[in-house]
Design a protein around this motif. Structure first.
Motif, PDB file in Angstrom:
ATOM      1  N   ALA A   1       1.299  -1.002  -0.359  1.00 22.85           N
ATOM      2  CA  ALA A   1      -0.092  -0.077  -0.062  1.00 22.85           C
ATOM      3  C   ALA A   1       0.912   1.759   0.016  1.00 22.85           C
ATOM      4  O   ALA A   1       1.964   1.136   0.882  1.00 22.85           O
ATOM      5  CB  ALA A   1      -0.729   0.112   1.265  1.00 22.85           C
ATOM      6  N   ARG A   2       1.003   2.281  -0.920  1.00 21.09           N
ATOM      7  CA  ARG A   2       1.423   3.689  -0.859  1.00 21.09           C
ATOM      8  C   ARG A   2       1.390   4.695   0.078  1.00 21.09           C
ATOM      9  O   ARG A   2       0.332   5.520  -0.094  1.00 21.09           O
ATOM     10  CB  ARG A   2       1.591   4.066  -2.279  1.00 21.09           C
TER      11      ARG A   2
ATOM     12  N   THR B   1       3.828   4.717   9.593  1.00 19.09           N
ATOM     13  CA  THR B   1       3.401   5.474  10.682  1.00 19.09           C
ATOM     14  C   THR B   1       2.001   6.247  10.399  1.00 19.09           C
ATOM     15  O   THR B   1       1.113   6.755  11.511  1.00 19.09           O
ATOM     16  CB  THR B   1       4.938   6.372  11.253  1.00 19.09           C
ATOM     17  N   LYS B   2       1.477   6.735   8.706  1.00 24.25           N
ATOM     18  CA  LYS B   2       0.716   6.885   9.144  1.00 24.25           C
ATOM     19  C   LYS B   2      -0.274   6.323   8.858  1.00 24.25           C
ATOM     20  O   LYS B   2      -1.768   6.315   9.471  1.00 24.25           O
ATOM     21  CB  LYS B   2       0.507   8.044   7.596  1.00 24.25           C
TER      22      LYS B   2
ATOM     23  N   ASP C   1       2.781  -3.551   8.494  1.00 27.73           N
ATOM     24  CA  ASP C   1       3.902  -3.534   8.667  1.00 27.73           C
ATOM     25  C   ASP C   1       4.676  -2.621   7.428  1.00 27.73           C
ATOM     26  O   ASP C   1       4.022  -2.666   6.808  1.00 27.73           O
ATOM     27  CB  ASP C   1       4.242  -5.381   9.016  1.00 27.73           C
ATOM     28  N   GLN C   2       6.434  -2.638   7.307  1.00 31.61           N
ATOM     29  CA  GLN C   2       6.627  -2.013   6.769  1.00 31.61           C
ATOM     30  C   GLN C   2       7.036  -2.796   5.630  1.00 31.61           C
ATOM     31  O   GLN C   2       7.476  -3.926   5.790  1.00 31.61           O
ATOM     32  CB  GLN C   2       8.421  -1.140   7.684  1.00 31.61           C
ATOM     33  N   GLY C   3       7.097  -1.998   4.444  1.00 32.87           N
ATOM     34  CA  GLY C   3       6.674  -2.689   2.940  1.00 32.87           C
ATOM     35  C   GLY C   3       8.198  -2.299   2.340  1.00 32.87           C
ATOM     36  O   GLY C   3       9.167  -1.672   3.144  1.00 32.87           O
TER      37      GLY C   3
ATOM     38  N   LYS D   1       9.958   6.406  -0.594  1.00 37.26           N
ATOM     39  CA  LYS D   1       8.717   6.648  -0.877  1.00 37.26           C
ATOM     40  C   LYS D   1       7.913   5.347   0.046  1.00 37.26           C
ATOM     41  O   LYS D   1       8.654   3.862  -0.494  1.00 37.26           O
ATOM     42  CB  LYS D   1       8.187   6.204  -2.775  1.00 37.26           C
ATOM     43  N   LYS D   2       7.871   4.937   0.958  1.00 29.26           N
ATOM     44  CA  LYS D   2       7.577   3.726   1.743  1.00 29.26           C
ATOM     45  C   LYS D   2       5.956   3.356   1.109  1.00 29.26           C
ATOM     46  O   LYS D   2       5.445   3.790   1.270  1.00 29.26           O
ATOM     47  CB  LYS D   2       7.044   4.576   3.449  1.00 29.26           C
TER      48      LYS D   2
END
Length: 113
Positions: free
Chosen positions: A10-11, A15-16, A78-80, A99-100
């Motif tokens: 997901a773009r 944290t957001k 979770d972070q991708g 770009k997370k």
């Protein structure tokens, strides 16, 4: 009985997305949908889609299931992988833009009384 829905890549930054997820964790599904509907955050739209998918998956598993009794059992962000881009700066320099992305997982189950 539990059902889950996962959205990968997901773009949105983790944290957001976690800021929104923390507000609905542990709530009843209907109450969480109502909360997400009136939130002004981009993450609320994304998480609402994942929650609706989890509810549809639960109904698909057991058609006689009452959706009003479902509760968000577990929800995590979770972070991708990061997409790295280059931004050109003055005098031949360059900055890296990261770009997370996020992996969003929601488990719904029957509320225990």
């Amino acid at each position: 009985m539990e059902a889950r829905a996962i959205l990968r890549y997901a773009r949105i930054t983790p944290t957001k997305a976690r800021r929104v997820m923390n507000l609905i964790r542990g709530k009843k599904a209907g109450e969480a949908l109502l909360t997400l509907k009136y939130m002004p955050h981009k993450g609320a739209r994304i998480i609402e889609k994942v929650l609706r998918s989890a509810l549809a998956n639960a109904e698909q598993k057991n058609p006689r299931l009452d959706i009003d009794n479902l509760k968000i059992v577990k929800a995590c962000v979770d972070q991708g992988p990061m997409m790295k881009r280059i931004e050109h700066r003055a005098m031949g320099r360059a900055n890296i833009i990261k770009k997370k992305t996020s992996h969003i997982t929601i488990y719904v189950g029957i509320e225990e009384n």
